[in-house]
Design a protein around this motif. Structure first.
Motif, PDB file in Angstrom:
ATOM      1  N   SER A  10       0.780  -1.198  -0.174  1.00 27.24           N
ATOM      2  CA  SER A  10      -0.096   0.144   0.169  1.00 27.24           C
ATOM      3  C   SER A  10       0.937   1.041   0.035  1.00 27.24           C
ATOM      4  CB  SER A  10      -0.903  -0.014   1.122  1.00 27.24           C
ATOM      5  OG  SER A  10      -0.108  -0.039   2.464  1.00 27.24           O
ATOM      6  N   LYS A  11       2.025   1.224   0.672  1.00 28.62           N
ATOM      7  CA  LYS A  11       3.137   2.220   0.697  1.00 28.62           C
ATOM      8  C   LYS A  11       4.034   2.286  -0.871  1.00 28.62           C
ATOM      9  CE  LYS A  11       3.165   2.463   5.589  1.00 28.62           C
ATOM     10  NZ  LYS A  11       3.907   2.646   6.530  1.00 28.62           N
ATOM     11  N   SER A  36       4.975   1.988 -13.282  1.00 32.20           N
ATOM     12  CA  SER A  36       4.431   2.256 -12.042  1.00 32.20           C
ATOM     13  C   SER A  36       4.380   1.206 -11.109  1.00 32.20           C
ATOM     14  CB  SER A  36       2.797   2.512 -12.316  1.00 32.20           C
ATOM     15  OG  SER A  36       1.935   2.759 -11.272  1.00 32.20           O
ATOM     16  N   LEU A  37       5.320   1.263  -9.988  1.00 30.79           N
ATOM     17  CA  LEU A  37       5.726   0.155  -9.047  1.00 30.79           C
ATOM     18  C   LEU A  37       4.292  -0.248  -8.382  1.00 30.79           C
ATOM     19  CD1 LEU A  37       9.083   1.766  -7.710  1.00 30.79           C
ATOM     20  CD2 LEU A  37       9.002  -0.459  -8.712  1.00 30.79           C
ATOM     21  N   LYS A  38       3.703   0.678  -7.806  1.00 29.78           N
ATOM     22  CA  LYS A  38       2.507   0.021  -7.067  1.00 29.78           C
ATOM     23  C   LYS A  38       1.381  -0.605  -7.831  1.00 29.78           C
ATOM     24  CE  LYS A  38      -0.679   1.825  -3.795  1.00 29.78           C
ATOM     25  NZ  LYS A  38      -1.074   3.035  -2.970  1.00 29.78           N
ATOM     26  N   LYS A  39       1.140  -0.261  -9.107  1.00 28.58           N
ATOM     27  CA  LYS A  39       0.208  -0.973 -10.014  1.00 28.58           C
ATOM     28  C   LYS A  39       0.777  -2.216 -10.406  1.00 28.58           C
ATOM     29  CE  LYS A  39      -2.717   0.489 -14.000  1.00 28.58           C
ATOM     30  NZ  LYS A  39      -2.854   1.353 -15.119  1.00 28.58           N
ATOM     31  N   ARG A  40       1.844  -2.221 -10.482  1.00 22.30           N
ATOM     32  CA  ARG A  40       2.495  -3.736 -11.207  1.00 22.30           C
ATOM     33  C   ARG A  40       2.443  -4.692 -10.021  1.00 22.30           C
ATOM     34  NH1 ARG A  40       2.580  -7.720 -13.407  1.00 22.30           N
ATOM     35  NH2 ARG A  40       4.312  -8.705 -14.517  1.00 22.30           N
ATOM     36  N   VAL A  41       3.107  -4.278  -8.782  1.00 21.03           N
ATOM     37  CA  VAL A  41       3.126  -5.350  -7.832  1.00 21.03           C
ATOM     38  C   VAL A  41       1.520  -5.784  -7.115  1.00 21.03           C
ATOM     39  CG1 VAL A  41       3.830  -5.529  -5.549  1.00 21.03           C
ATOM     40  CG2 VAL A  41       5.359  -4.388  -6.903  1.00 21.03           C
TER      41      VAL A  41
END
Length: 419
Positions: A10-11, A36-41
């Motif tokens: 989430s962070k 986009s790190l968040k979107k991919r993970v």
């Protein structure tokens, strides 16, 4: 999912970078990159039909770390370096038991640039990699080819398709072409090695020499190469820099913001910056753009575009005034700094609109030709060096606003053409 892992995900930032998955023993099991790190993970834990190998990997994930970068190109190079360093199990499995893929630049009269599955190679052969897949390797070569056209075909008698597209210099045609091509391959090696500052310095010197000899067409080609490197890649950092300092992006961004505050005499570090640009063709299909940087990095969710209604004649000042007036009528969060793409005239147009709306925000303009910065309180423009962190930050947001406005303008032109 483990609560600690869920909190970490989430962070994660939305910026480009490389993510690293660890198992419960602390071993690296997978390295990947994304814009986009968040979107991919998040996608690993959201999709049900992942495939057997990916599903097995997700079950083993016990910890996640990431390294932010400035561009997708940097992410590709860093991902390659980390895979080479850790040799993660699931990266190896993803290759279907094939040996790793590398970019190879041969050491001969005409160094062909190809991809290769690494085997025994001479020490004089330049090799960069390994890269996670053939698709990503092609992606890197495609970016490079747009800046420095290179040769990959062995037939000296018949020019390939890339020659006709202007993406291959056809070094077989003469001795002079061969000599020039050898110089090009040296530049490509520097680009792949992350030695951008040295490369740009060399190209700038070459451009100046050609200009002094009145070989202006050749000087313009070199200038375009410099502009493309700075625009597309802005500033490539060696992957080893990111490995040594994982917080490099945050550190450099803060440095740029602090430098901008000092150079422009701002009362505080600008957390939100907005940049405006206009694009039109003889007054037709005019568009305006608003690019937004939050904490020194692009915030694309906040970007806005304007279809300009003023169509009487080509007038950048009127069009800019319209775009800014429409923006200020909205209850969007106000910025700490406004940047205008243009010179003194564009700056005055922006100040006039801001006065009408009683908005008191620091505003500057950045003129493309010499990258001069115009401010309301100084008669003469501020001139910063190419190495200045403040100038690099202003160029980044200006280029984003320009790209956004031009893309929308092209969209409207295409739409009008087909209608």
């Amino acid at each position: 999912m483990d609560p600690k892992l869920k909190t970490k995900i989430s962070k994660l930032p939305k910026e480009p970078g490389v993510y690293i998955f660890f198992d419960n023993t602390g071993r690296v099991i997978y390295v990947g990159k994304s814009v986009s790190l968040k979107k991919r993970v998040i996608s690993y834990f959201s999709y049900k039909n992942l495939g057997p190998k990916t599903a097995a990997m997700v079950k083993k994930i016990a910890d996640i770390k990431f390294i932010k970068v400035f561009s997708e190109f940097e992410a590709l190079l860093l991902e390659s370096e980390l895979i080479k360093k850790y040799k993660p199990f699931f990266n190896v499995q993803a290759k279907d038991d094939k040996s790793p893929l590398y970019i190879k630049i041969e050491d001969n009269q005409i160094p062909l640039i190809t991809t290769v599955r690494k085997g025994k190679m001479q020490k004089s052969v330049f090799v960069k990699g390994p890269f996670p897949s053939s698709a990503k390797t092609r992606e890197i070569l495609k970016i490079i080819r747009k800046i420095f056209p290179y040769c990959h075909h062995k037939n000296p008698k018949r020019p390939c398709l890339y020659v006709h597209l202007g993406l291959c210099p056809y070094p077989y045609q003469s001795q002079e072409a061969q000599t020039e091509y050898l110089s090009t391959t040296k530049k490509i090696k520097q680009l792949l090695s992350g030695k951008t500052f040295t490369l740009i310095k060399k190209l700038t010197s070459e451009m100046q020499s050609l200009s002094n000899l009145q070989r202006y067409e050749e000087a313009q080609i070199v200038k375009n190469q410099v502009d493309n490197i700075q625009k597309i890649l802005r500033e490539i950092h060696n992957p080893l820099e990111f490995i040594k300092t994982p917080t490099l992006v945050s550190d450099l961004t803060l440095s740029r913001l602090k430098d901008l505050k000092v150079k422009l005499g701002l009362s505080k570090i600008p957390k939100r910056m907005e940049c405006y640009d206009i694009s039109n063709l003889g007054g037709l299909h005019a568009t305006g753009s608003m690019a937004v940087f939050t904490n020194g990095l692009h915030d694309k969710a906040q970007y806005r575009r304007f279809k300009i209604k003023f169509t009487k004649r080509p007038n950048d000042y009127e069009m800019l005034s319209e775009a800014m007036a429409r923006r200020l009528k909205n209850a969007w969060k106000l910025p700490d700094l406004i940047i205008i793409d243009g010179g003194r005239g564009q700056l005055n147009a922006a100040l006039s609109i801001m006065d009408k709306f009683n908005v008191n925000i620091p505003v500057v303009s950045l003129a493309k030709k010499y990258e001069h910065i115009y401010t309301p309180k100084k008669v003469l423009p501020v001139s910063l060096t190419k190495e200045s962190p403040a100038r690099q930050l202003l160029q980044s947001i200006r280029d984003e606003a320009h790209r956004f406005a031009v893309n929308y303008h092209r969209h409207l032109r295409s739409k009008a053409f087909f209608n």
